[in-house]
Design an enzyme around this catalytic site. Structure first.
Site, PDB file in Angstrom:
ATOM      1  N   ILE A  80      16.888  15.213 -38.927  1.00 24.43           N
ATOM      2  CA  ILE A  80      17.340  14.718 -40.283  1.00 24.43           C
ATOM      3  C   ILE A  80      16.680  15.240 -41.490  1.00 24.43           C
ATOM      4  CG2 ILE A  80      18.484  12.807 -39.366  1.00 24.43           C
ATOM      5  CD1 ILE A  80      16.366  11.014 -40.095  1.00 24.43           C
ATOM      6  N   ASP A 109       0.887   6.227 -53.535  1.00 17.20           N
ATOM      7  CA  ASP A 109       1.915   7.385 -53.549  1.00 17.20           C
ATOM      8  C   ASP A 109       3.328   6.630 -53.810  1.00 17.20           C
ATOM      9  OD1 ASP A 109       3.342   9.619 -53.824  1.00 17.20           O
ATOM     10  OD2 ASP A 109       3.129  10.108 -51.668  1.00 17.20           O
TER      11      ASP A 109
END
Length: 872
Positions: free
Chosen positions: A531, A650
């Site tokens: 994916i 992040d």
């Protein structure tokens, strides 16, 4: 055109201009009297003046003849044709020639699409093309290219046509050529054809897969890009070691592993029957299953005297079974002496209580050669019968009876017995099952009271210890808030005094993986499809089926082959971090696979993927209250991390995952890999020796690498803006350096369309320059809860206010009228990089710039749409 001054006799009626008109018509209908001359319906094109006039030369009696050329544009035209009229009201002139023409964009092949001849209707017109042979449109869209009024094509939309599997781009993206023999291309995309992997070949052009050579195979789970491999050779040097009725088998690995790393072994056993012929072994016990063995050894017990056993050790790998290839093996015959004691029989129960069993059994008869067959003692093996993985206990006794004590009441126990002589142990008896008695309620009551009293006293002591510990922690930490600590090591956190440990503080990082991440058997995991791609390898969707638990979908991060030990540590460090977190808004770690190849990290599967792409795909589909609910979940997860003194570094919408119930969970705890040089991800820019996501990072973290929970709050404000703008890129197409400069000048992102004013104010609070002035995640969660409880407050939307949240081009921008050219104006407003785009699109005058629309912006370059949204 004659100069009026040189013909004074013409007087005031002399003109040096004429007018051009046209009359649109769908057929040739003109007569001497129709259409009647009038300003309307005749349409004026322009008044034409000559650049060079003819001056009469009186002395020579002649004239200096110089002609003029004028080009005028008519339109827009909707009818089939038109008439031209030249109105001369006193000029001394001669029309030497009239040329009427139009421009068209010629047929062309570009970006793997062919476009027909196209006549521009206006400044620009879009033309639909068709993909060339061997190409197909991406995302179901047809390719589009823009034809300009000058008959030139503008740049086509990129990526609309891509070559199908088995074909690659050639001749400047004008055709898709079939892959030549010996190469292949497995799927649609821009990648070129690849050379066939080792031990495979393609004999015809246009191959999508290279077939394996004779004797070579691919396993079921191998990608088509994997090399073809073969089964391994036979194991070597099988050695047996007898100990009574137990034999330990040991062997060496094959000389040839077949080119694979998934080597394993199987041991097959047969015994020679009394009537002749080989039959499968019976009544033997294996310490571990004889299939899928990774270690090169196996212990087998229960061998009977005077029986010939044949053990065959097979070496296999991933292609041994799937392709029907014969497994290679080595054989060994084993026979034990007849002096071992016979098997014990007749195990009986003498007595039973709630916690013990008294047992007795028959003394085994002597073997045919009883010189060494006298029974010395017995070994009893017992365990709880109904347990899935019972704890096996052993007991030795010199007599043929014993009492098993410290058992659980009303529990079934399985019992086996074997005898030992000077020759060793005989075989265990068959399994016999006995049950302890049930507790007497009257006798059990005093025990219950005793247990309850003990638990009460223990609870009180624990409560006293906890209170003392909390007071000590508060006193110790009163001088410095742990939230702003810069040390990455160990912390006491929250009200539960839970400990977060940085895996990189371990001398051996593998120890952190073993401590915080559960090792999963590779056979429990089934990969279904790829994916995505991560920093270290592919990301897959699969299923996890642990025995005794329900099967569920999982996400699988894999470590690609050829990794270094450092890359392996960095890859698994994310699991060491993730395994310490347990919160509904933090991605859950299922476990890791480190004993097989490839190395994997298994997490829960989030059906809707990354938040930014999910919002872009569903632009405008969610109400403000739904968006606030998503933001509340993210803030709750970050509050948990802040309490653990973990700094994410992040935090961005791309690192938030969404499940089918729209629950958002914080993920991606591996930013440390971007702190090394060499990353090519444009999101992460090198800054003071490390890679930093500039658009989401607080100013102090960019300038001084000061990462704290407050810098995560800044990033959370950017995430809020991404969510309320349905996944738009923060700061649009500004470069990272432009973003740094703008923030330094107190620029802050404006409110997205229809954004509630309370949410934009919370964003601005998160973007305070002073990190101490920013809210904490606890306060952010509280603020969002208030908005959820009061939905009416979300109907008050933000209006543009003067100040730090203005658009980049605000009232302070210099007016274009003070500049002599468009280029000079663009450089003054720090947009000089778009000058070439303006010039190419024909926006060279301010009158043309004022006509810019979204359609023209597509021609000039997508960068123009961002700073001027709603401004031009």
């Amino acid at each position: 055109m004659m100069e009026c001054a040189s013909t004074p006799q013409a007087g005031r009626s002399c003109k040096e201009t004429f007018n051009l008109y046209y009359y649109p018509a769908n057929a040739d209908i003109a007569t001497d009297h129709f259409p009647k001359w009038m300003e309307n319906p005749w349409i004026k094109v322009d008044t034409v003046a000559a650049d060079t006039l003819v001056r009469r030369n009186g002395r020579m009696g002649g004239a200096s003849m110089r002609s003029n050329v004028k080009t005028l544009r008519l339109g827009p035209l909707k009818e089939s044709g038109f008439y031209l009229a030249f109105l001369d009201q006193g000029a001394c002139m001669a029309v030497l020639a009239v040329r009427v023409y139009y421009r068209l964009c010629p047929a062309v092949v570009a970006s793997l699409a062919s476009f027909p001849e196209t006549v521009p209707a206006g400044l620009v017109v879009s033309a639909e093309g068709s993909c060339v042979e061997g190409a197909e449109g991406s995302l179901g869209r047809r390719p589009i290219m823009y034809c300009r009024e000058d008959g030139e094509w503008a740049k086509p939309a990129a990526g609309d046509c891509i070559c199908v599997a088995g074909r690659e781009e050639k001749d400047g993206r004008t055709k898709c050529s079939a892959c030549p023999p010996g190469s292949f291309k497995p799927k649609v995309g821009e990648l070129p054809c690849q050379i066939c992997p080792p031990s495979s070949l393609s004999t015809s052009a246009g191959a999508t897969v290279c077939n394996c050579k004779v004797g070579y195979y691919r396993a079921t789970g191998d990608p088509v890009t994997a090399p073809c491999t073969k089964p391994p050779s036979s194991p070597r040097s099988i050695v047996s070691s007898l100990n009574g009725s137990t034999v330990d088998l040991d062997w060496s690995e094959p000389l040839d592993s077949g080119g694979r790393s998934d080597l394993y072994y199987e041991v097959r056993c047969s015994e020679y029957a009394a009537g002749g012929g080989w039959i499968p072994c019976t009544r033997l016990s294996f310490v571990q299953r004889p299939e899928k063995l990774k270690e090169r050894k196996l212990s087998v017990s229960g061998l009977r005297p005077q029986v010939i056993y044949n053990f065959r050790v097979l070496a296999l790998n991933g292609v041994s079974e799937t392709n029907g290839a014969a497994a290679m093996g080595e054989e060994l015959n084993v026979t034990i002496d007849r002096d071992l004691p016979n098997a014990v029989t007749g195990i009986q129960q003498l007595a039973a209580s709630t916690s013990s069993l008294s047992l007795k059994w028959k003394t085994p008869g002597p073997p045919p050669s009883p010189s060494r067959g006298t029974v010395l003692d017995y070994e009893v093996k017992y365990y709880e019968k109904d347990q899935e993985d019972p704890r096996i206990m052993y007991l030795k006794t010199p007599a043929n009876e014993t009492t098993l004590s410290e058992l659980r009441a009303r529990t079934m126990y399985a019992v086996q017995v074997r005898a030992r002589s000077e020759a060793g142990y005989g075989a265990f008896s068959g399994e016999s099952v006995f049950q302890t008695l049930e507790l007497d309620p009257e006798k059990a009551q005093p025990q219950v009271e005793l247990i309850a009293g003990t638990v009460g006293v223990g609870t009180l002591l624990i409560l006293i210890v906890v209170v003392i510990a909390v007071l000590c922690v508060r006193k110790h930490g009163s001088n410095k808030e742990p939230e702003y600590s810069d040390k990455p090591g160990q912390y006491l956190i929250g009200h539960n005094t839970k400990l977060y440990i940085d895996p990189f503080t371990y001398e051996d990082p593998n120890e952190a993986v073993r401590e915080f991440a559960k090792e999963i058997d590779a056979s429990y995991v089934k990969i279904e499809e790829v994916i995505g791609a991560g920093e270290f390898g592919e990301v897959c969707r699969g299923r996890l089926k642990v025995p005794g638990k329900k099967e569920n979908y999982v996400a699988i991060k894999t470590l690609k082959g050829g990794y270094t030990e450092r890359q392996r540590r960095e890859f698994l460090s994310e699991a060491s971090i993730m395994g310490q977190f347990h919160h509904p808004n933090i991605i859950h770690l299922e476990g890791v696979i480190t004993n097989n190849s490839p190395v994997m990290i298994i997490t829960e599967y989030m059906e809707n993927g990354a938040l930014d792409s999910f919002l872009r795909q569903n632009d405008g589909q969610f109400t403000p209250i739904q968006l606030v609910g998503m933001l509340r979940g993210i803030a709750s997860g970050m509050r948990y991390l802040a309490e653990m003194n973990y700094v994410h570094r992040d935090l961005a919408a791309r690192n938030i995952l969404v499940n089918s119930n729209l629950v958002c969970k914080v993920s991606d705890f591996g930013l440390s890999r971007f702190l090394q040089e060499g990353s090519t991800d444009p999101t992460y820019t090198s800054c003071l020796g490390g890679k930093i996501p500039i658009r989401w990072t607080a100013p102090e973290a960019i300038a001084f690498r000061k990462f704290t929970s407050s810098s995560d709050v800044w990033g959370y404000g950017i995430v809020m803006w991404e969510v309320m703008s349905f996944g738009e890129r923060p700061y649009w197409d500004m470069s990272n350096q432009d973003v740094i400069n703008a923030i330094e000048q107190d620029y802050r992102l404006p409110a997205p369309p229809d954004c509630p004013s309370a949410l934009h104010q919370l964003m601005l609070d998160c973007w305070q320059r002073d990190r101490a002035s920013r809210p904490r995640f606890t306060e952010i969660v509280s603020a969002l809860d208030k908005l959820i409880r009061n939905p009416a407050s979300l109907k008050i939307t933000t209006r543009e206010q003067p100040g730090s949240s203005q658009p980049l081009l605000d009232q302070r921008t210099p007016h274009y009228s003070s500049f002599s050219s468009v280029g000079e104006w663009l450089h003054a407003i720090k947009m000089g990089r778009y000058e070439e785009g303006f010039r190419t699109a024909g926006f060279t005058t301010f009158s043309r710039v004022r006509q810019i629309t979204t359609e023209y912006v597509m021609v000039a370059g997508r960068g123009l749409v961002v700073p001027w949204r709603g401004r031009l």
